[in-house]
Design a protein around this motif. Sequence first.
Motif, PDB file in Angstrom:
ATOM      1  N   VAL A 146      -3.450  -2.023  -1.976  1.00 45.64           N
ATOM      2  CA  VAL A 146      -4.607  -1.548  -1.205  1.00 45.64           C
ATOM      3  C   VAL A 146      -4.445  -0.060  -0.876  1.00 45.64           C
ATOM      4  N   GLU A 147      -5.433   0.728  -1.234  1.00 44.80           N
ATOM      5  CA  GLU A 147      -5.466   2.184  -1.015  1.00 44.80           C
ATOM      6  C   GLU A 147      -6.620   2.545  -0.089  1.00 44.80           C
ATOM      7  N   ASP A 148      -6.572   3.765   0.447  1.00 49.21           N
ATOM      8  CA  ASP A 148      -7.759   4.240   1.157  1.00 49.21           C
ATOM      9  C   ASP A 148      -8.767   4.818   0.160  1.00 49.21           C
ATOM     10  N   VAL A 149      -8.335   5.800  -0.628  1.00 50.88           N
ATOM     11  CA  VAL A 149      -9.227   6.461  -1.585  1.00 50.88           C
ATOM     12  C   VAL A 149      -8.571   6.489  -2.959  1.00 50.88           C
TER      13      VAL A 149
ATOM     14  N   SER B 210       0.839  -1.194   0.000  1.00 45.14           N
ATOM     15  CA  SER B 210       0.000   0.000   0.000  1.00 45.14           C
ATOM     16  C   SER B 210       0.873   1.243   0.000  1.00 45.14           C
ATOM     17  N   PRO B 211       0.312   2.369  -0.466  1.00 48.63           N
ATOM     18  CA  PRO B 211       1.053   3.622  -0.507  1.00 48.63           C
ATOM     19  C   PRO B 211       0.805   4.469   0.742  1.00 48.63           C
ATOM     20  N   ALA B 212       1.875   4.835   1.441  1.00 45.72           N
ATOM     21  CA  ALA B 212       1.755   5.708   2.615  1.00 45.72           C
ATOM     22  C   ALA B 212       1.371   7.125   2.132  1.00 45.72           C
ATOM     23  N   MET B 213       0.769   7.936   3.001  1.00 46.88           N
ATOM     24  CA  MET B 213       0.346   7.626   4.358  1.00 46.88           C
ATOM     25  C   MET B 213      -1.018   6.930   4.412  1.00 46.88           C
ATOM     26  N   GLY B 214      -1.891   7.365   3.530  1.00 47.76           N
ATOM     27  CA  GLY B 214      -3.282   6.913   3.615  1.00 47.76           C
ATOM     28  C   GLY B 214      -3.444   5.408   3.559  1.00 47.76           C
ATOM     29  N   GLY B 215      -2.505   4.723   2.893  1.00 43.79           N
ATOM     30  CA  GLY B 215      -2.649   3.284   2.710  1.00 43.79           C
ATOM     31  C   GLY B 215      -2.150   2.446   3.880  1.00 43.79           C
TER      32      GLY B 215
HETATM   33 MG    MG Z   1      -2.482   8.428  -0.161  1.00 47.87          MG
END
Ligand code: MG
Length: 197
Positions: A118-121, A71-76
Amino acid sequence: MLTDEAVLTEFRDAGALLEGHFVLSSGNHSTAYLQCARVLMDAKRAERLCAALAGKIRAAGLADGIDLVVSPAMGGVVVGYEMGRQLGLPAIFFERVDGVFALRRGFRIEPGQRCIMVEDVVTTGLSSRECIEAAEAAGGTVVAAASLVDRSGGRAKLPVPFVPLIRLDIPIFPPDQIPASVKGIPAVKPGSRGLKV
Ligand SMILES: [Mg+2]
Ligand SMILES: O=P(O)(O)OC[C@H]1O[C@H](OP(=O)(O)OP(=O)(O)O)[C@H](O)[C@@H]1O
Ligand SMILES: O=C(O)c1cc(=O)[nH]c(=O)[nH]1
């Protein structure tokens, strides 16, 4: 399985449905922002939403043979961790170093490991595509993508099958096409891409 209304109720209850004038990661502007960090700050709520997302991924036949969540930081970071828990997989994250996603902290991908991003948005899909490319460059094979929210109405295109928990269609405005009524509202940039400290 959660209905769209149930997912939106979770966001509303978390105080995560924001209205105002926002500068998005992509540089576009919007009058709406889904602050997933507020949703994920409640472990039970994160568990409910990620269990539902894991159920959708299984139902789509995408869960078999996956080795790793990336996943990609930060949101992920938090959603990636909880999705790892739900899918019974290890979870690692990429973070931006001079704007480019890198693996740090001893994280690595073994050659050929099959990954789900996996991402948040997802808004334009740019961050997701960058994370997928970074995972492939690190030796992985990304076979699927998932997020809590796809706010692009399905217009964001990813190079792998993509499962969002909820799909919304929320307008975004390029910087030179911001409506006058929106321009008058002071803009805030909640995300961390390009943030200077
Ligand atoms: Mg993000
Ligand atoms: O689909 P996109 O147009 O790329 O937009 C969505 C991305 O924007 C947000 O992250 P942001 O870059 O703001 O940084 P953060 O996750 O570090 O807060 C969000 O967490 C997604 O990663
Ligand atoms: O595009 C973005 O940067 C973005 C939109 C949104 O609704 N929520 C978020 O965390 N990021």
